[in-house]
Design a protein around this motif. Sequence first.
Motif, PDB file in Angstrom:
ATOM      1  N   ALA A  33       2.458   8.086  -7.938  1.00 40.15           N
ATOM      2  CA  ALA A  33       3.309   7.073  -7.295  1.00 40.15           C
ATOM      3  C   ALA A  33       3.307   5.767  -8.092  1.00 40.15           C
ATOM      4  O   ALA A  33       3.972   4.803  -7.720  1.00 40.15           O
ATOM      5  CB  ALA A  33       2.830   6.814  -5.863  1.00 40.15           C
ATOM      6  N   GLY A  34       2.512   5.716  -9.163  1.00 36.49           N
ATOM      7  CA  GLY A  34       2.463   4.491  -9.955  1.00 36.49           C
ATOM      8  C   GLY A  34       1.123   3.781  -9.844  1.00 36.49           C
ATOM      9  O   GLY A  34       1.046   2.558 -10.024  1.00 36.49           O
ATOM     10  N   GLY A  35       0.071   4.521  -9.524  1.00 31.98           N
ATOM     11  CA  GLY A  35      -1.252   3.896  -9.383  1.00 31.98           C
ATOM     12  C   GLY A  35      -1.327   3.033  -8.137  1.00 31.98           C
ATOM     13  O   GLY A  35      -1.977   1.982  -8.124  1.00 31.98           O
ATOM     14  N   GLN A  36      -0.668   3.472  -7.076  1.00 27.36           N
ATOM     15  CA  GLN A  36      -0.537   2.659  -5.857  1.00 27.36           C
ATOM     16  C   GLN A  36      -1.687   2.930  -4.882  1.00 27.36           C
ATOM     17  O   GLN A  36      -2.074   4.082  -4.676  1.00 27.36           O
ATOM     18  CB  GLN A  36       0.793   2.968  -5.159  1.00 27.36           C
ATOM     19  CG  GLN A  36       2.013   2.738  -6.049  1.00 27.36           C
ATOM     20  CD  GLN A  36       2.205   1.267  -6.419  1.00 27.36           C
ATOM     21  OE1 GLN A  36       1.878   0.381  -5.630  1.00 27.36           O
ATOM     22  NE2 GLN A  36       2.728   1.011  -7.617  1.00 27.36           N
ATOM     23  N   PRO A  37      -2.211   1.878  -4.254  1.00 33.26           N
ATOM     24  CA  PRO A  37      -3.381   2.034  -3.382  1.00 33.26           C
ATOM     25  C   PRO A  37      -3.056   2.477  -1.954  1.00 33.26           C
ATOM     26  O   PRO A  37      -1.924   2.339  -1.489  1.00 33.26           O
ATOM     27  CB  PRO A  37      -3.955   0.614  -3.355  1.00 33.26           C
ATOM     28  CG  PRO A  37      -2.761  -0.267  -3.532  1.00 33.26           C
ATOM     29  CD  PRO A  37      -1.809   0.479  -4.430  1.00 33.26           C
ATOM     30  N   ILE A  38      -4.081   2.973  -1.290  1.00 32.24           N
ATOM     31  CA  ILE A  38      -4.018   3.259   0.154  1.00 32.24           C
ATOM     32  C   ILE A  38      -4.907   2.211   0.830  1.00 32.24           C
ATOM     33  O   ILE A  38      -5.954   1.839   0.295  1.00 32.24           O
ATOM     34  CB  ILE A  38      -4.459   4.717   0.451  1.00 32.24           C
ATOM     35  CG1 ILE A  38      -4.786   4.947   1.928  1.00 32.24           C
ATOM     36  CG2 ILE A  38      -5.626   5.177  -0.387  1.00 32.24           C
ATOM     37  CD1 ILE A  38      -4.941   6.435   2.272  1.00 32.24           C
ATOM     38  N   SER A  39      -4.491   1.739   1.980  1.00 34.60           N
ATOM     39  CA  SER A  39      -5.257   0.660   2.618  1.00 34.60           C
ATOM     40  C   SER A  39      -6.437   1.233   3.397  1.00 34.60           C
ATOM     41  O   SER A  39      -6.430   2.402   3.812  1.00 34.60           O
ATOM     42  CB  SER A  39      -4.362  -0.156   3.553  1.00 34.60           C
ATOM     43  OG  SER A  39      -4.033   0.605   4.696  1.00 34.60           O
ATOM     44  N   MET A  40      -7.425   0.386   3.615  1.00 38.04           N
ATOM     45  CA  MET A  40      -8.576   0.785   4.431  1.00 38.04           C
ATOM     46  C   MET A  40      -8.089   1.090   5.859  1.00 38.04           C
ATOM     47  O   MET A  40      -8.534   2.073   6.470  1.00 38.04           O
ATOM     48  CB  MET A  40      -9.601  -0.349   4.459  1.00 38.04           C
ATOM     49  CG  MET A  40     -10.918   0.047   5.042  1.00 38.04           C
ATOM     50  SD  MET A  40     -11.890   1.014   3.884  1.00 38.04           S
ATOM     51  CE  MET A  40     -12.768  -0.275   3.014  1.00 38.04           C
ATOM     52  N   ALA A  41      -7.174   0.270   6.353  1.00 40.73           N
ATOM     53  CA  ALA A  41      -6.696   0.460   7.725  1.00 40.73           C
ATOM     54  C   ALA A  41      -6.040   1.827   7.864  1.00 40.73           C
ATOM     55  O   ALA A  41      -6.258   2.548   8.847  1.00 40.73           O
ATOM     56  CB  ALA A  41      -5.702  -0.644   8.086  1.00 40.73           C
ATOM     57  N   ASN A  42      -5.252   2.205   6.869  1.00 46.07           N
ATOM     58  CA  ASN A  42      -4.561   3.494   6.935  1.00 46.07           C
ATOM     59  C   ASN A  42      -5.564   4.648   6.875  1.00 46.07           C
ATOM     60  O   ASN A  42      -5.490   5.598   7.662  1.00 46.07           O
ATOM     61  CB  ASN A  42      -3.540   3.586   5.797  1.00 46.07           C
ATOM     62  CG  ASN A  42      -2.704   4.861   5.847  1.00 46.07           C
ATOM     63  OD1 ASN A  42      -2.878   5.757   5.045  1.00 46.07           O
ATOM     64  ND2 ASN A  42      -1.813   4.939   6.815  1.00 46.07           N
ATOM     65  N   LEU A  43      -6.529   4.559   5.962  1.00 43.03           N
ATOM     66  CA  LEU A  43      -7.497   5.653   5.841  1.00 43.03           C
ATOM     67  C   LEU A  43      -8.317   5.786   7.131  1.00 43.03           C
ATOM     68  O   LEU A  43      -8.625   6.886   7.582  1.00 43.03           O
ATOM     69  CB  LEU A  43      -8.417   5.427   4.630  1.00 43.03           C
ATOM     70  CG  LEU A  43      -9.400   6.569   4.365  1.00 43.03           C
ATOM     71  CD1 LEU A  43      -8.681   7.893   4.113  1.00 43.03           C
ATOM     72  CD2 LEU A  43     -10.315   6.252   3.182  1.00 43.03           C
TER      73      LEU A  43
ATOM     74  N   PHE B 115       0.852  -1.204   0.000  1.00 47.34           N
ATOM     75  CA  PHE B 115       0.000   0.000   0.000  1.00 47.34           C
ATOM     76  C   PHE B 115       0.886   1.252   0.000  1.00 47.34           C
ATOM     77  O   PHE B 115       0.947   1.992   0.975  1.00 47.34           O
ATOM     78  CB  PHE B 115      -0.953  -0.020   1.207  1.00 47.34           C
ATOM     79  CG  PHE B 115      -2.046  -1.048   1.070  1.00 47.34           C
ATOM     80  CD1 PHE B 115      -3.120  -0.834   0.213  1.00 47.34           C
ATOM     81  CD2 PHE B 115      -1.993  -2.242   1.788  1.00 47.34           C
ATOM     82  CE1 PHE B 115      -4.128  -1.786   0.069  1.00 47.34           C
ATOM     83  CE2 PHE B 115      -2.999  -3.197   1.659  1.00 47.34           C
ATOM     84  CZ  PHE B 115      -4.073  -2.964   0.796  1.00 47.34           C
ATOM     85  N   LYS B 116       1.524   1.469  -1.126  1.00 47.81           N
ATOM     86  CA  LYS B 116       2.448   2.603  -1.218  1.00 47.81           C
ATOM     87  C   LYS B 116       1.726   3.948  -1.247  1.00 47.81           C
ATOM     88  O   LYS B 116       2.353   4.995  -1.239  1.00 47.81           O
ATOM     89  CB  LYS B 116       3.332   2.456  -2.467  1.00 47.81           C
ATOM     90  CG  LYS B 116       4.438   1.416  -2.289  1.00 47.81           C
ATOM     91  CD  LYS B 116       5.038   0.992  -3.628  1.00 47.81           C
ATOM     92  CE  LYS B 116       6.250   1.790  -4.002  1.00 47.81           C
ATOM     93  NZ  LYS B 116       6.925   1.200  -5.206  1.00 47.81           N
ATOM     94  N   GLY B 117       0.399   3.912  -1.296  1.00 49.04           N
ATOM     95  CA  GLY B 117      -0.367   5.160  -1.244  1.00 49.04           C
ATOM     96  C   GLY B 117      -0.670   5.603   0.189  1.00 49.04           C
ATOM     97  O   GLY B 117      -1.290   6.645   0.398  1.00 49.04           O
ATOM     98  N   ASN B 118      -0.241   4.823   1.183  1.00 47.39           N
ATOM     99  CA  ASN B 118      -0.572   5.143   2.574  1.00 47.39           C
ATOM    100  C   ASN B 118       0.003   6.482   3.022  1.00 47.39           C
ATOM    101  O   ASN B 118       1.080   6.892   2.581  1.00 47.39           O
ATOM    102  CB  ASN B 118      -0.030   4.052   3.509  1.00 47.39           C
ATOM    103  CG  ASN B 118      -0.947   2.838   3.549  1.00 47.39           C
ATOM    104  OD1 ASN B 118      -1.992   2.814   2.905  1.00 47.39           O
ATOM    105  ND2 ASN B 118      -0.545   1.821   4.306  1.00 47.39           N
ATOM    106  N   ILE B 119      -0.708   7.079   3.955  1.00 50.22           N
ATOM    107  CA  ILE B 119      -0.230   8.319   4.575  1.00 50.22           C
ATOM    108  C   ILE B 119       0.621   7.965   5.789  1.00 50.22           C
ATOM    109  O   ILE B 119       0.296   7.052   6.555  1.00 50.22           O
ATOM    110  CB  ILE B 119      -1.429   9.203   4.968  1.00 50.22           C
ATOM    111  CG1 ILE B 119      -1.996   9.829   3.674  1.00 50.22           C
ATOM    112  CG2 ILE B 119      -1.043  10.267   5.984  1.00 50.22           C
ATOM    113  CD1 ILE B 119      -3.152  10.759   3.879  1.00 50.22           C
ATOM    114  N   ASP B 120       1.730   8.692   5.935  1.00 53.11           N
ATOM    115  CA  ASP B 120       2.611   8.522   7.085  1.00 53.11           C
ATOM    116  C   ASP B 120       2.025   9.370   8.226  1.00 53.11           C
ATOM    117  O   ASP B 120       2.056  10.603   8.180  1.00 53.11           O
ATOM    118  CB  ASP B 120       4.016   9.004   6.689  1.00 53.11           C
ATOM    119  CG  ASP B 120       5.031   8.788   7.788  1.00 53.11           C
ATOM    120  OD1 ASP B 120       4.665   8.903   8.981  1.00 53.11           O
ATOM    121  OD2 ASP B 120       6.199   8.516   7.444  1.00 53.11           O
TER     122      ASP B 120
END
Length: 467
Positions: free
Chosen positions: A198-208, A165-170
């Motif tokens: 970032a390459g069409g990379q997703p963010i996880s539900m857990a991160n959001l 999930f390379k779209g995740n927020i730090d």
Amino acid sequence: MTDAKHTSPRRRRSWAEPYKIKVVEPLKMTTRAEREQAIAAAGYNTFLLRSEDVYIDLLTDSGTAAMSDYQWAGMMLGDEAYAGSKNFYNLEANIQKYYGYRYIVPTHQGRGAENILSQILIKPGDYIPGNMYFTTTRLHQELAGGTFVDVIIDEAHDAQSLHPFKGNIDLQKLTDLIERVGAERIPYISVAGTVNMAGGQPISMANLREVHQLAQTHGIRIILDATRAVENAYFIQQREEDYRNQAIATILHEFCSYTDGCTMSGKKDALVNIGGWLALNDYNLYEEARNLIVIYEGLHTYGGMAGRDMEAMARGIEESVKDDHIRARIGQVEYLGQKLLDWGIPIVVPIGGHAIYLDAKRFLPQIPQEQFPAQRLAAELYVEAGIRAMERGIVSAGRSKETGDNYYPDLELVRLTIPRRVYTQAHMDLTAEAVEEVYYNRDRLRGLKMIYEPKYLRFFQARFELL
Ligand SMILES: Cc1ncc(COP(=O)(O)O)c(C=O)c1O
Ligand SMILES: N[C@@H](Cc1ccc(O)cc1)C(=O)O
């Protein structure tokens, strides 16, 4: 009886398309000499080519989808009344049903929504944290007086990191910003799913969900860039244990529920050639948006779209959230990416949702970033086989609004973007073969010099010369 030579047929079942082809659009074939001339005339910028000179058009997945017979039938039901078109109400109902937002303002496309949102929410001196910039989104934030702050995880800037999930927020970067500037200077958190740059990379539900909790503690809104949220939902289903058995539509609804509104370019997930919307859950903000829309887009029941376009989008949304559609859509992207990986071509991994991104830094290490390696590579791919891709590196990143200096992004990429329901597996094979050919001959390529640079979003119109 089991047969040792064969694995279970179920396990081998491929991503084949859940549709068949009813109409075709013939393509023009060109010679290499014609393509060399065309790209030089276009200033080595693939945005400036004529589309009829392109064989396989992987410039963008925006507005390039093939519509279904159900959508085309809907086009005939266009209610072209200036006010109160019934197609608007169909569209509104489907956005409410599938995305879950309360109030909807239609716009001609995504950046129309970004403009209105930025004008309503951003004051000069504000900061807008987000999971990597997007060109038009950041520009509208800046034009409204804000400063975008990148709070995506570090892995997103590394083309070779295999983080799922390379779209995740730090969350630490986000917390640091809140402490540094104060929550009152942050009108909203700008979250994109999936992350284009970032390459069409997703963010996880857990991160959001975590971002939502943090934002609530500080009273900060979250606005989703929902342009490819359905594709994001697919990655959540595939990679997040708790969602393995949930339908895409269910995942999408939960995903949006952690946000307070969205901007949307309907030209991607929603399977139409034009259209977008701004959605908000807060009635007062909605009233402001609905009023501004009449200045920039059109009346609040069409926002720059014809009635028939709204109907096509309403129906496109229904089709977009079907599990078999999205599986085949991303299956095709993965098919191309896997082929390139098998042949040792440097691409961004994991393979993203809407495109394959060639890693120009590793592809053309002899060209320094200030000589535009990704721009050069995109031009060469066109000359090789008439395939049109897009630069996503230093040209796209532009200049700092404070210093005027070029940004030097870690990612210097060429995006091979796959339109939805348009190309065949043979087109993907040919694309991979052309990339391999260019890779084989890569040593002879030199860089480019920029000879014309427009002020805004320079990648669209800049011109270059061969060095
Ligand atoms: C992630 C993302 N956000 C916003 C936009 C803006 O949408 P549009 O092109 O419809 O203006 C795009 C494409 O441009 C996009 O890819
Ligand atoms: N959103 C579209 C069109 C576009 C392309 C590049 C941009 O930087 C802005 C818009 C895409 O991602 O393909």
